[in-house]
Design a protein around this motif. Structure first.
Motif, PDB file in Angstrom:
ATOM      1  N   SER A   1       0.776  -1.530   0.006  1.00 56.99           N
ATOM      2  CA  SER A   1      -0.259  -0.097  -0.740  1.00 56.99           C
ATOM      3  C   SER A   1       0.870   1.203   0.347  1.00 56.99           C
ATOM      4  O   SER A   1       0.239   2.418  -0.172  1.00 56.99           O
ATOM      5  CB  SER A   1      -0.879   0.272   1.366  1.00 56.99           C
ATOM      6  OG  SER A   1      -0.371  -0.039   2.226  1.00 56.99           O
ATOM      7  N   GLY A   2       2.571   1.267   0.336  1.00 56.91           N
ATOM      8  CA  GLY A   2       3.224   2.578   0.928  1.00 56.91           C
ATOM      9  C   GLY A   2       2.897   2.843   1.676  1.00 56.91           C
ATOM     10  O   GLY A   2       3.386   3.519   2.052  1.00 56.91           O
ATOM     11  N   LYS A   3       1.804   2.480   2.144  1.00 59.31           N
ATOM     12  CA  LYS A   3       2.354   2.737   3.449  1.00 59.31           C
ATOM     13  C   LYS A   3       2.729   2.387   5.122  1.00 59.31           C
ATOM     14  O   LYS A   3       1.943   0.552   5.392  1.00 59.31           O
ATOM     15  CB  LYS A   3       0.648   3.604   4.555  1.00 59.31           C
ATOM     16  CG  LYS A   3      -0.688   4.372   3.738  1.00 59.31           C
ATOM     17  CD  LYS A   3      -1.612   4.789   3.870  1.00 59.31           C
ATOM     18  CE  LYS A   3      -1.749   5.173   3.186  1.00 59.31           C
ATOM     19  NZ  LYS A   3      -3.635   5.889   3.483  1.00 59.31           N
ATOM     20  N   TRP A   4       3.874   2.396   5.202  1.00 59.69           N
ATOM     21  CA  TRP A   4       4.488   1.536   6.629  1.00 59.69           C
ATOM     22  C   TRP A   4       4.400   1.601   7.854  1.00 59.69           C
ATOM     23  O   TRP A   4       4.816   3.023   8.411  1.00 59.69           O
ATOM     24  CB  TRP A   4       6.223   1.664   5.865  1.00 59.69           C
ATOM     25  CG  TRP A   4       6.607   0.497   4.543  1.00 59.69           C
ATOM     26  CD1 TRP A   4       5.369   0.882   3.768  1.00 59.69           C
ATOM     27  CD2 TRP A   4       7.033  -0.790   4.652  1.00 59.69           C
ATOM     28  NE1 TRP A   4       5.763   0.191   2.589  1.00 59.69           N
ATOM     29  CE2 TRP A   4       6.745  -1.024   2.370  1.00 59.69           C
ATOM     30  CE3 TRP A   4       8.372  -1.540   5.067  1.00 59.69           C
ATOM     31  CZ2 TRP A   4       7.375  -1.785   2.089  1.00 59.69           C
ATOM     32  CZ3 TRP A   4       8.479  -2.858   4.702  1.00 59.69           C
ATOM     33  CH2 TRP A   4       8.365  -2.725   3.197  1.00 59.69           C
ATOM     34  N   TYR A   5       4.156   1.043   8.553  1.00 59.39           N
ATOM     35  CA  TYR A   5       3.696   1.379   9.624  1.00 59.39           C
ATOM     36  C   TYR A   5       4.944  -0.010  10.660  1.00 59.39           C
ATOM     37  O   TYR A   5       5.539  -0.722  10.694  1.00 59.39           O
ATOM     38  CB  TYR A   5       2.319   1.256  11.010  1.00 59.39           C
ATOM     39  CG  TYR A   5       1.778   2.434   9.757  1.00 59.39           C
ATOM     40  CD1 TYR A   5       1.264   3.447  10.393  1.00 59.39           C
ATOM     41  CD2 TYR A   5       1.048   1.737   8.531  1.00 59.39           C
ATOM     42  CE1 TYR A   5       0.213   3.998   9.485  1.00 59.39           C
ATOM     43  CE2 TYR A   5       0.272   2.248   8.602  1.00 59.39           C
ATOM     44  CZ  TYR A   5      -0.144   3.810   8.484  1.00 59.39           C
ATOM     45  OH  TYR A   5      -1.373   4.569   8.060  1.00 59.39           O
ATOM     46  N   GLN A   6       5.786   1.673  11.595  1.00 59.00           N
ATOM     47  CA  GLN A   6       6.485   0.898  12.884  1.00 59.00           C
ATOM     48  C   GLN A   6       5.678  -0.309  13.922  1.00 59.00           C
ATOM     49  O   GLN A   6       5.292   0.355  14.534  1.00 59.00           O
ATOM     50  CB  GLN A   6       7.963   1.398  12.811  1.00 59.00           C
ATOM     51  CG  GLN A   6       9.158   0.138  14.205  1.00 59.00           C
ATOM     52  CD  GLN A   6       9.919   1.246  13.942  1.00 59.00           C
ATOM     53  OE1 GLN A   6       9.907   3.004  13.833  1.00 59.00           O
ATOM     54  NE2 GLN A   6      10.943   1.091  14.460  1.00 59.00           N
TER      55      GLN A   6
END
Length: 43
Positions: free
Chosen positions: A38-43
């Motif tokens: 999706s292009g949204k990376w969360y840590q």
């Protein structure tokens, strides 16, 4: 024997009611593949 029967029924009742479905369908869950692409990376 009566105690065994009573405990068996009690255990069976507990198992039946504890295995209910608690799914909350109001939140949409994304798969791992969708999150990675999706292009949204969360840590």
């Amino acid at each position: 024997m009566k105690l065994f029967k009573t405990l068996s029924i009690l255990l069976l009742t507990i198992l039946i009611f504890s295995c209910g479905s608690d799914d909350d369908n109001s939140q949409q869950q994304q798969s791992t593949q969708e999150l990675l692409t999706s292009g949204k990376w969360y840590q």
